[in-house]
Scaffold this motif. Structure first.
Motif, PDB file in Angstrom:
ATOM      1  N   ARG A   1      -0.483   4.336 -22.423  1.00 27.48           N
ATOM      2  CA  ARG A   1      -0.525   3.658 -21.128  1.00 27.48           C
ATOM      3  C   ARG A   1      -0.159   2.194 -21.308  1.00 27.48           C
ATOM      4  O   ARG A   1      -0.369   1.613 -22.376  1.00 27.48           O
ATOM      5  CB  ARG A   1      -1.923   3.763 -20.489  1.00 27.48           C
ATOM      6  N   VAL A   2       0.379   1.619 -20.237  1.00 28.00           N
ATOM      7  CA  VAL A   2       0.824   0.230 -20.258  1.00 28.00           C
ATOM      8  C   VAL A   2       0.154  -0.510 -19.102  1.00 28.00           C
ATOM      9  O   VAL A   2       0.057   0.034 -18.001  1.00 28.00           O
ATOM     10  CB  VAL A   2       2.356   0.144 -20.074  1.00 28.00           C
ATOM     11  N   ALA A   3      -0.323  -1.728 -19.382  1.00 31.03           N
ATOM     12  CA  ALA A   3      -0.772  -2.590 -18.285  1.00 31.03           C
ATOM     13  C   ALA A   3       0.226  -3.734 -18.187  1.00 31.03           C
ATOM     14  O   ALA A   3       0.504  -4.389 -19.180  1.00 31.03           O
ATOM     15  CB  ALA A   3      -2.169  -3.132 -18.568  1.00 31.03           C
ATOM     16  N   VAL A   4       0.773  -3.940 -16.993  1.00 31.84           N
ATOM     17  CA  VAL A   4       1.725  -5.035 -16.812  1.00 31.84           C
ATOM     18  C   VAL A   4       0.970  -6.244 -16.266  1.00 31.84           C
ATOM     19  O   VAL A   4       0.290  -6.150 -15.248  1.00 31.84           O
ATOM     20  CB  VAL A   4       2.863  -4.626 -15.853  1.00 31.84           C
ATOM     21  N   PHE A   5       1.073  -7.351 -16.995  1.00 30.41           N
ATOM     22  CA  PHE A   5       0.359  -8.576 -16.646  1.00 30.41           C
ATOM     23  C   PHE A   5       1.290  -9.557 -15.962  1.00 30.41           C
ATOM     24  O   PHE A   5       2.442  -9.694 -16.339  1.00 30.41           O
ATOM     25  CB  PHE A   5      -0.185  -9.258 -17.908  1.00 30.41           C
TER      26      PHE A   5
ATOM     27  N   HIS B   1      -3.297 -11.625 -13.836  1.00 36.30           N
ATOM     28  CA  HIS B   1      -3.707 -10.377 -13.198  1.00 36.30           C
ATOM     29  C   HIS B   1      -2.977  -9.208 -13.824  1.00 36.30           C
ATOM     30  O   HIS B   1      -1.877  -9.372 -14.356  1.00 36.30           O
ATOM     31  CB  HIS B   1      -3.365 -10.392 -11.703  1.00 36.30           C
ATOM     32  N   ILE B   2      -3.594  -8.021 -13.710  1.00 34.09           N
ATOM     33  CA  ILE B   2      -2.866  -6.806 -14.066  1.00 34.09           C
ATOM     34  C   ILE B   2      -2.231  -6.294 -12.780  1.00 34.09           C
ATOM     35  O   ILE B   2      -2.927  -6.062 -11.793  1.00 34.09           O
ATOM     36  CB  ILE B   2      -3.809  -5.751 -14.662  1.00 34.09           C
ATOM     37  N   VAL B   3      -0.893  -6.173 -12.785  1.00 34.68           N
ATOM     38  CA  VAL B   3      -0.248  -5.745 -11.550  1.00 34.68           C
ATOM     39  C   VAL B   3      -0.056  -4.246 -11.494  1.00 34.68           C
ATOM     40  O   VAL B   3       0.059  -3.668 -10.416  1.00 34.68           O
ATOM     41  CB  VAL B   3       1.090  -6.472 -11.314  1.00 34.68           C
ATOM     42  N   GLN B   4      -0.025  -3.583 -12.651  1.00 32.41           N
ATOM     43  CA  GLN B   4       0.074  -2.133 -12.636  1.00 32.41           C
ATOM     44  C   GLN B   4      -0.381  -1.588 -13.980  1.00 32.41           C
ATOM     45  O   GLN B   4      -0.062  -2.142 -15.030  1.00 32.41           O
ATOM     46  CB  GLN B   4       1.510  -1.687 -12.353  1.00 32.41           C
TER      47      GLN B   4
ATOM     48  N   ALA C   1      10.220   3.037  -3.157  1.00 34.37           N
ATOM     49  CA  ALA C   1       9.608   2.020  -2.289  1.00 34.37           C
ATOM     50  C   ALA C   1       8.401   1.384  -2.970  1.00 34.37           C
ATOM     51  O   ALA C   1       7.642   2.043  -3.669  1.00 34.37           O
ATOM     52  CB  ALA C   1       9.170   2.667  -0.971  1.00 34.37           C
ATOM     53  N   MET C   2       8.249   0.047  -2.795  1.00 39.30           N
ATOM     54  CA  MET C   2       7.145  -0.691  -3.428  1.00 39.30           C
ATOM     55  C   MET C   2       6.380  -1.498  -2.390  1.00 39.30           C
ATOM     56  O   MET C   2       6.845  -1.695  -1.280  1.00 39.30           O
ATOM     57  CB  MET C   2       7.715  -1.669  -4.471  1.00 39.30           C
ATOM     58  N   GLU C   3       5.183  -1.981  -2.832  1.00 37.63           N
ATOM     59  CA  GLU C   3       4.468  -2.934  -2.000  1.00 37.63           C
ATOM     60  C   GLU C   3       5.071  -4.306  -2.271  1.00 37.63           C
ATOM     61  O   GLU C   3       5.561  -4.565  -3.350  1.00 37.63           O
ATOM     62  CB  GLU C   3       2.986  -3.008  -2.409  1.00 37.63           C
ATOM     63  N   ASP C   4       4.998  -5.172  -1.292  1.00 37.59           N
ATOM     64  CA  ASP C   4       5.521  -6.512  -1.527  1.00 37.59           C
ATOM     65  C   ASP C   4       4.392  -7.419  -1.988  1.00 37.59           C
ATOM     66  O   ASP C   4       3.921  -8.274  -1.251  1.00 37.59           O
ATOM     67  CB  ASP C   4       6.184  -7.056  -0.257  1.00 37.59           C
ATOM     68  N   GLY C   5       3.903  -7.170  -3.175  1.00 39.87           N
ATOM     69  CA  GLY C   5       2.801  -7.992  -3.689  1.00 39.87           C
ATOM     70  C   GLY C   5       3.276  -8.795  -4.870  1.00 39.87           C
ATOM     71  O   GLY C   5       4.424  -9.150  -4.963  1.00 39.87           O
ATOM     72  N   ARG C   6       2.336  -9.066  -5.748  1.00 39.19           N
ATOM     73  CA  ARG C   6       2.640  -9.806  -6.952  1.00 39.19           C
ATOM     74  C   ARG C   6       3.547  -9.014  -7.855  1.00 39.19           C
ATOM     75  O   ARG C   6       3.323  -7.833  -8.057  1.00 39.19           O
ATOM     76  CB  ARG C   6       1.336 -10.090  -7.696  1.00 39.19           C
TER      77      ARG C   6
END
Lengths: 315, 357
Positions: free
Chosen positions: B223-227, B231-234, B352-357
């Motif tokens: 697993r990968v956490a994208v920082f 914050h962790i964004v995903q 499609a994505m959310e428009d967040g960080r």
């Protein structure tokens, strides 16, 4: 956008440019030019005169006429073993060793703080505080200490104010290190030696600690070492070359000093004073030279032991 | 799974432990340096026995997270637990985790074997026993016959192996790796990626791997956490993170996706949402070639064709929108900058994505 090359004229041919060309072409030439003056100075003026002095130690003095007999002999060295002379040597070596050990213990925390924690202005203040005593005259400092340590001096007064007089009295009444007042005791001499040579101990230790990456200390903790274990197994071994460099200064400076012991401490001689008197008033250059060989041999022995113990392994 | 039992065994004496196989848990963890929020209210669960990567640009907080687990930093807020034991106030030398440092941090005054056995020596193990374990650890990382050398005499790759052996010999519950491959050249890095993954699999150990190299993170991790910016964004498997990025940042940082604004997406025939479109999902044809049914099209001008070995990266301008396509070299053999081209992709490739960080 144009891609034309800027048509700048070449700089004018001058003597200095041609000289630069020659030095660029013959790298060895520059090195030779830079090294010859200091090598002449060190090699002939300094080492040469040192050897000339040491050779004197193999001559002897005619006891009746007081003239130097220029024949090879070990007689002068045998004189070093005379109890009075041996006493001078032993006293000086013990004093130098004590001053060195005390300086190292005092210097380490200061150097550690400066190397690992002090930043920016604190670092500048640190350098200033360490170096400033070196700017003033040696004699002024020693005489100032004589007054501070005198029987009615500031130290005795301050001790009286805080009720520490019994502590000072107990030091003064101790055999060997004591005396009528701090200014004429070995203990007082010891204190002033530390004051004088401490910067020479702090700076090399600080330089050595400065080269220890913080990640090594973290790695040690990461591998399970508590701070005291990290200190013993990582920090101290890596700072040791600095401690050795610093102790070369404190040790040899104490061994050779002949002014401070005249002003502070008991009337018995230290090694430097003995050399001073023998080559001056007594005119016994061979014995003075033999005495001068002592600190050199002691330092050589010390460095040999330090190397054997691995003090220089990390570099 | 049997490989997961070892760390939990050690904690079996604690009846309150909700033995759910969590190696490291962050609960609302924050760490601020002055005004800089290095880690800002982070929640994270790393499972026992997984290869977990923290991926992000420099300054995104991933290394701070690692240092929080190791104990070099203490959180300003929130709680961290390692195998369900809260570690607040516990110094690094009392934590059952070990770190492989970015600069390896080998002790220059000790030889290789003494470096590797340092942790065992500190714990008071006898010389014979610790040297046996040390040699085993060095064999594990394929470094035999270097025992008496000193760190400066080794190459970067060899030093990296020593650092790995020095950490593994202590049998940590969690192994922390702080960009350990960053200083190696490409070939060595790829070799070490394979070896690290094999090692992790055979030991069944929890690896937490910090990197800014998305290729590295995707190829090794479970697993990968994208920082990003503390914050962790995903968090997700490499497939999830790569193929279904949740935000613009993830899409752009992981694999360099084309991000289409909702209006642009609608113009191209997609949904009116923020869209990630992977470069390799785009096909490039010369303008005028018959269009294929079921694909979405955009025509544009070729700006650049970059050589990438077997692939070519084609950058095109489609009426003011810059699109990047990664295609087989054979498909664009004669393409030159300035030519009109037609780009096409399957509607399903538009994620499609959310428009967040």
């Amino acid at each position: 956008m144009t891609s034309a090359v800027l048509d700048l004229p070449l700089p004018r041919e001058s003597l200095s440019r041609r000289l630069s060309d020659a030095l660029f072409k013959y790298r060895g030439l520059l090195l030779t030019l830079l090294l010859v003056p200091p090598l002449l100075w060190l090699g002939i003026v300094y080492v040469g005169s040192l050897i000339a002095l040491l050779l004197q130690s193999f001559f002897s003095i005619d006891e009746f006429s007081g003239t130097i007999v220029r024949e090879f002999t070990l007689k002068t060295y045998a004189e070093l073993l005379h109890p009075a002379n041996l006493d001078v040597i032993l006293r000086t070596v013990v004093m130098a060793a004590a001053v060195t050990a005390a300086s190292a213990i005092l210097a380490f925390p200061i150097a550690y703080y400066a190397a690992r924690y002090a930043r920016g202005q604190m670092k500048a203040a640190f350098y200033l505080a360490i170096m400033m005593p070196l700017w003033s005259s040696y004699l002024v400092k020693v005489y100032a200490w004589k007054l501070l340590l005198a029987k009615e001096g500031a130290v005795a007064w301050a001790a009286d104010q805080i009720g520490a007089t019994p502590a000072i009295d107990s030091i003064l009444s101790a055999p060997l290190i004591g005396g009528p007042s701090l200014s004429v005791s070995y203990f007082g001499q010891f204190l002033v030696f530390i004051y004088l040579w401490l910067p020479f101990m702090i700076l090399p230790i600080q330089a050595a600690l400065e080269r220890v990456p913080g990640s090594l200390i973290e790695a040690s903790a990461d591998l399970g070492a508590a701070p005291n274990q990290t200190f013993r197994t990582v920090i101290l071994p890596l700072a040791l070359p600095g401690v050795v460099a610093g102790s070369i200064f404190t040790f040899s400076l104490t061994l050779g000093d002949y002014i401070l012991p005249q002003i502070i401490g008991p009337s018995t001689l230290l090694l430097g004073q003995a050399v001073y008197m023998l080559q001056g008033t007594a005119g016994n250059i061979p014995l003075a030279a033999a005495f001068a060989v002592v600190p050199i041999s002691v330092m050589a022995l010390y460095l040999l032991i330090a190397k054997r113990m691995g003090a220089f392994d990390a570099f | 799974m049997s490989v997961h039992t070892r760390p939990q065994d050690t904690f079996a004496a604690h009846p309150l432990v909700s033995s759910n196989g969590t190696a490291v848990r962050f609960t609302h963890v924050a760490r601020h340096f002055g005004a800089v929020k290095a880690v800002d209210g982070l929640d994270l669960e790393i499972r026992a026995g997984e290869f977990f990567s923290m991926l992000g640009p420099s300054g995104s907080g991933k290394t701070t997270c690692l240092r929080l687990i190791a104990g070099f930093e203490q959180p300003d807020a929130g709680e961290i637990s390692i195998f369900d034991e809260p570690v607040a106030g516990i110094p690094p030398y009392r934590r059952a985790v070990n770190t492989v440092f970015q600069d390896y941090a080998l002790f220059p005054h000790l030889n290789i074997l003494d470096n590797v056995t340092y942790g065992l020596r500190i714990r008071g193990m006898g010389r014979a026993e610790r040297e046996k374990l040390g040699r085993e650890a060095l064999a594990l990382v394929k470094l035999i016959g270097f025992d008496t050398r000193r760190p400066p005499q080794l190459s970067g790759g060899q030093r990296q192996r020593v650092a790995l052996a020095r950490a593994l010999v202590n049998r940590p519950k969690v192994l922390l790796l702080d960009e350990p491959l960053g200083a190696l050249d490409l070939k060595l890095r790829e070799e070490m990626q394979v070896e690290l993954k094999a090692l992790q699999r055979s030991l069944g150990l929890t690896f937490i791997f910090v990197t800014h190299d998305q290729g590295e993170a995707l190829s090794m991790s479970d697993r990968v956490a994208v920082f990003n910016a503390g914050h962790i964004v995903q968090v997700g498997t490499p497939e999830e993170v790569y193929e279904r990025p949740q935000t613009r940042f993830v899409a752009e940082f992981v694999g360099g996706s084309n991000v289409l604004e909702p209006a642009v997406s609608a113009r191209f025939g997609g949904p009116e949402r923020l869209i990630s479109l992977r470069p390799e999902a785009i096909a490039v044809r010369s303008s005028g070639v018959a269009s294929e049914i079921g694909r979405l099209h955009a025509s544009g001008t070729c700006i650049e064709v970059q050589y990438q070995g077997a692939m070519r990266r084609v950058i095109a301008d489609c009426a003011g929108v810059r699109l990047c396509a990664l295609v087989n070299a054979a498909e664009v053999r004669d393409l030159n900058p300035g030519e009109r081209i037609s780009l096409s992709w399957l509607p399903a490739a538009m994620h499609a994505m959310e428009d967040g960080r």
